[in-house]
Design an enzyme around this catalytic site. Structure first.
Site, PDB file in Angstrom:
ATOM      1  N   HIS A 359      40.300  44.813  47.295  1.00 39.36           N
ATOM      2  CA  HIS A 359      39.416  43.645  47.169  1.00 39.36           C
ATOM      3  C   HIS A 359      39.560  42.614  48.271  1.00 39.36           C
ATOM      4  CE1 HIS A 359      37.810  44.429  43.090  1.00 39.36           C
ATOM      5  NE2 HIS A 359      38.984  45.021  42.910  1.00 39.36           N
ATOM      6  N   LYS A 547      32.943  28.187  44.198  1.00 32.62           N
ATOM      7  CA  LYS A 547      33.836  29.335  44.353  1.00 32.62           C
ATOM      8  C   LYS A 547      35.242  28.776  44.471  1.00 32.62           C
ATOM      9  CE  LYS A 547      31.485  30.462  48.184  1.00 32.62           C
ATOM     10  NZ  LYS A 547      31.250  31.862  47.909  1.00 32.62           N
ATOM     11  N   ARG A 548      36.263  29.660  44.459  1.00 37.85           N
ATOM     12  CA  ARG A 548      37.612  29.147  44.664  1.00 37.85           C
ATOM     13  C   ARG A 548      37.713  28.417  46.001  1.00 37.85           C
ATOM     14  NH1 ARG A 548      41.752  30.674  41.050  1.00 37.85           N
ATOM     15  NH2 ARG A 548      43.076  29.566  42.510  1.00 37.85           N
ATOM     16  N   LYS A 553      36.906  30.495  53.005  1.00 40.82           N
ATOM     17  CA  LYS A 553      35.572  30.274  52.421  1.00 40.82           C
ATOM     18  C   LYS A 553      34.880  29.060  53.044  1.00 40.82           C
ATOM     19  CE  LYS A 553      37.048  32.336  47.996  1.00 40.82           C
ATOM     20  NZ  LYS A 553      36.137  33.469  47.751  1.00 40.82           N
ATOM     21  N   THR A 655      30.530  37.624  44.886  1.00 42.40           N
ATOM     22  CA  THR A 655      29.641  37.999  43.777  1.00 42.40           C
ATOM     23  C   THR A 655      28.815  36.789  43.354  1.00 42.40           C
ATOM     24  OG1 THR A 655      31.576  37.655  42.362  1.00 42.40           O
ATOM     25  CG2 THR A 655      30.943  39.933  42.816  1.00 42.40           C
ATOM     26  N   LYS A 659      24.678  36.079  42.182  1.00 39.54           N
ATOM     27  CA  LYS A 659      24.221  35.289  41.028  1.00 39.54           C
ATOM     28  C   LYS A 659      23.192  34.242  41.459  1.00 39.54           C
ATOM     29  CE  LYS A 659      28.732  36.305  39.151  1.00 39.54           C
ATOM     30  NZ  LYS A 659      30.150  35.875  39.038  1.00 39.54           N
TER      31      LYS A 659
END
Ligand code: GL9
Length: 821
Positions: A359, A547-548, A553, A655, A659
């Site tokens: 992952h 998101k985290r 990110k 993911t 969404k």
């Protein structure tokens, strides 16, 4: 296949009876929490018949099962989802109305089951939903943490972690199954005995401590098909029924130690995302749930079969990242020591049973356990891994004679460490990445040597999400609009959404679609007002990054750009600027200092901007506290723009991106993870793509040549924003507060290369892409079309497709059908 009919009267009667039986109260006296419990037990009753029928059918058909082994299942709330999948949501809503209850208020009483951190855990939850909906026999295997992901409070702009006592009011959907309890052993030593009769050595663990693993079962309801699978998560209890070894009898100290072990082991989820902490307790957690799950899988098989050498015909273990990889050695141990197979027989079974999903390529996430720790905690399992390693190294040497470099890079045990990814790859029959780009990077960069030696094991399974939760439940207005236009088959066949394409140029459809988006924005604005006390305008562009919190990110890129926009608006008050609301939501790992400082920065920028009347509400910044599955459903439904801005090559898939797309929000993103495939589906003219490519990033990383200070020196706007990090603009009380962030971008003190995640490199092209967003949004019809196309083209990203690919290409399961009596 239709489900048993819902009986409203009976349901109401049951809710009332439950309130009485559970709380000795009448409806009017019960609290909302008590009503939630009563309603949930009534819904559970609807599930139980199907659960029984499913398990009976499986018993009869003797199918192959997938055991989805995962440290994390980020389930969110169960009540709403169960009603949706039972197709009784509207019926229950009506029934509750009749007795004066609001289904939304009832649902809102349920604590999220937050037994996961982020994408990886939520993926596991979506997979369970799809497995049940497609009718495949499956168990989720995990840990029943007493405390899940911490609750996030924001105090003075800083994140504060609050324990998540999710079980305090009782958990209506779970079922304790003490009859399936297992003993799990830790520590001690291994005694070898030679048996003359068989000519074999026998290995016995002695002087160990043990805990009792007790499973709790959660129903996983398939959509409208009577199927109910099981999520089995293990609790730890002190050994009492199991006898202490006879010579240990009366050993008080040991009894106390075992009690402590049981108490600690399932106490809390490690709140790290994409990061390995290397704590002893974490390895205990891993072995605890894996040993119990593997024991149970073997016991289940043996009930109906006597040749354990064919185990793999009825069971396959999917390892969700390396966290459950000790399953390889535990299965070997059971086959060798308890079932008496030879090494070769046991290896054949194990290597046909286990499959591994990778992952992440983030180096800091790789699990490597010190030999000392591993062998002390799991002495017999360690011996087995040594032997697996010995044989694997021999294979490497046979294939690459004299190439010690290969052994150094590929061995399972090397440099005093046990490398879990290497074990999973060596032992598994499948290795998959989670998006095309990610799998290519695995094959040609991260796992190159393994790919070259065993290319047949490698494959891609692009992630997916369940539309039952993230559209049907989370966005009921859009869901029913879609059903009105193309029927309801999309609920189990998402590619049907492409039928919406005929409407994208239709002004009436455009208006209805955007009106639904507006209503969802009003719903979110209310939530923000209630929970954050900030007023936002639903007519502004809702630009969302949830998101985290992680450096790769790049929430930092987003907020630096907001600072830049604010400068622009202040300098040019007359400038035409479409009002924007930047919405953030993110938890930072409790020990991740820089991530937590970024949260403080976002909130500090929000404070200044939101309180500056001179900019006339053109800009708002909101940090939504305690981002989690339940509020995520509302956030996706309300988003105009989906921020997916990771440094290319770093986000394995993502993911959340899917969404947003499903809910009609175009992607503003880099060519990373599954964004690449999103653009492939929707067309690059319906997304806002910017930044370095994965190849360019990897090239810089390997060959150098990136100099952020040159950008700082030559771009005035960027320099000004960075200077505002250290001149007190957003920290008048402590101008040094954000120095660390400034330094991270321009080197000086930090040990890493400056700007590890290429924020300055991508800043200009990000700002340009943001400009394109604004222009596109001004064109109402054009935007409506783009938003609708995103929904219409999102069919590929259902987890139903992902699961079907796992079934066809890895697991080879057969579909079951269940009729209700
Ligand atoms: C992750 C990746 O970072 C995501 O890109 C990916 O979508 C998910 C699911 O495959 O897996 N890997 C990872 O360690 N996390 C992910 O989200 N983090 C956790 O949730 C622990």
């Amino acid at each position: 296949m239709a489900t048993k009919k819902f009986n409203k009267k009976e349901f109401i009667r049951e809710v009332k009876a439950n309130v009485k039986a559970l709380y000795r109260k009448n409806l009017e006296e019960a609290t909302q929490q008590q009503l939630f419990q009563a309603v949930s037990y009534a819904v559970k009753d609807e599930i139980i018949e199907n659960w029984l029928a499913t398990q009976e059918q499986y018993e009869k058909d003797d199918p192959k099962y997938v055991y989805y082994m995962s440290m994390e299942f980020l389930m969110g709330r169960a009540l709403g989802n169960n009603m949706i999948n039972l197709t009784i949501y509207d019926d229950v809503k009506e029934a509750l109305e009749e007795i004066g209850l609001d289904i939304n208020v009832i649902e809102d009483q349920e604590p999220d089951a937050a037994l996961g951190n982020g994408g990886l855990g939520r993926l596991a939850a979506c997979f369970l939903d799809s497995l049940a909906t497609l009718g495949y026999p499956a168990y989720g295997c995990g840990i029943r943490y007493r405390y899940g992901m911490f609750k996030q409070k924001i105090e003075d702009g800083y994140q504060v972690e609050v324990p998540d006592n999710w079980l305090k009011d009782g958990n209506p959907f779970e079922l304790r199954r003490p009859e399936y309890a297992k003993e799990v052993k830790f520590g001690g030593y291994v005694r070898v005995e030679y048996d003359e009769k068989t000519g074999r050595n026998y290995y016995k663990q002695e002087g160990y401590q043990s805990v009792r693993a007790v499973p709790y079962d959660f129903p996983i309801v398939g959509y409208n098909n009577n199927i109910v699978n099981t999520l089995r998560i293990w609790d730890a209890e002190a050994i009492s029924e199991f006898q202490l070894d006879s010579f240990d009898k009366g050993d008080y100290r040991k009894a106390v130690e075992q009690e402590n072990l049981a108490r600690n082991i399932v106490e809390v989820l490690y709140p790290n995302d994409n990061h390995y902490a290397g704590k002893e307790l974490r390895l205990k957690q891993q072995y605890f749930f894996i040993s119990a799950s593997v024991q149970e899988a073997v016991a289940k098989y043996k009930k109906n079969h006597d040749d354990i050498r064919k185990f793999y015909e009825k069971a396959t273990f999917q390892l969700n990242d390396t966290h459950p990889t000790v399953a390889v050695a535990e299965l070997m141990r059971i086959l060798l020591d308890e079932e008496g197979l030879t090494w070769d027989e046991a290896w054949e079974v194990t290597s046909k049973t286990c499959a591994y999903t990778n992952h992440t390529i983030m180096a800091e996430a790789l699990e490597k356990w010190p030999i000392e720790l591993f062998s002390r905690l799991l002495p017999r399992v360690y011996q087995i891994i040594e032997e697996i390693n010995r044989r694997f190294v021999a294979q490497i040497e046979a294939k690459y004679p004299g190439d010690f470099e290969k052994v150094r890079k590929m061995a399972i045990i090397f440099d005093g460490q046990v490398k879990m990814a290497h074990l999973a790859i060596a032992a598994g029959y499948s290795v998959n990445g989670v998006a095309q780009l990610h799998t290519e990077i695995l094959k040609h960069q991260e796992l190159k040597d393994f790919y070259e030696m065993m290319p047949e094991k490698f494959n891609n399974k692009t992630n997916g999400i369940t539309q039952r939760r993230f559209l049907l439940h989370g966005n009921p207005l859009l869901a029913s609009w879609i059903t009105d236009h193309i029927g309801d088959e999309w609920i189990t066949d998402l590619p049907q959404l492409s039928k919406l394409k005929v409407y994208v140029d239709d002004p009436k459809a455009q208006q209805e679609f955007m009106n639904i988006k507006y209503q969802n924005k009003v719903r979110l604005a209310k939530y923000i007002q209630e929970h954050n006390g900030i007023e936002v305008d639903p007519r502004s562009i809702f630009d969302v990054q949830v998101k985290r919190l992680h450096e790769y990110k790049r929430q930092l890129l987003n907020i630096l750009h907001v600072m830049y926009l604010y400068n622009q608006i202040k300098d040019h008050p007359e400038m035409d600027f479409y009002p924007r609301t930047f919405i953030f939501g993110a938890k930072a790992a409790a020990g991740y200092r820089r991530a937590k400082l970024t949260i403080k920065l976002i909130n500090s920028v929000a404070d200044v901007i939101n309180n500056d009347a001179s900019i006339k509400n053109k800009l708002k910044v909101v940090f939504i506290e305690d981002y989690r599955v339940s509020n995520a459903e509302w956030i996706f439904a309300a988003a105009d723009v989906s921020e997916q801005i990771s440094t290319a090559s770093k986000e394995a898939s993502g993911t959340g991106n899917m969404k947003f797309m499903l809910n009609g929000a175009p992607t503003l993103g880099t060519m990373d993870g599954a964004n690449v495939e999103i653009v492939e589906e929707v067309g690059k003219e319906n997304a806002f793509i910017f930044g370095l490519s994965a190849d360019e990033v990897i090239n810089y990383e390997q060959n150098g040549g990136y100099h952020p200070e040159n950008i700082f020196n030559s771009d005035q706007d960027i320099r000004r924003v960075l200077m505002q990090l250290i001149n007190g603009e957003y920290a008048p009380d402590d101008p040094e507060r954000f120095r660390e962030i400034y330094d991270s971008l321009l080197n000086t003190k930090s040990s890493d290369r400056a700007d590890t995640y290429f924020i300055l490199a991508d800043f200009r092209s990000y700002a340009d892409a943001q400009k394109r967003v604004e222009e596109a949004y001004r064109d109402e019809a054009g935007w409506a079309k783009m938003a609708m196309l995103n929904t219409a083209c999102s069919g590929k990203f259902t987890s139903d497709r992902t699961i079907q690919q796992y079934v066809d290409e890895i697991w080879h399961l057969k579909k079951e059908t269940v009729k209700v009596k």
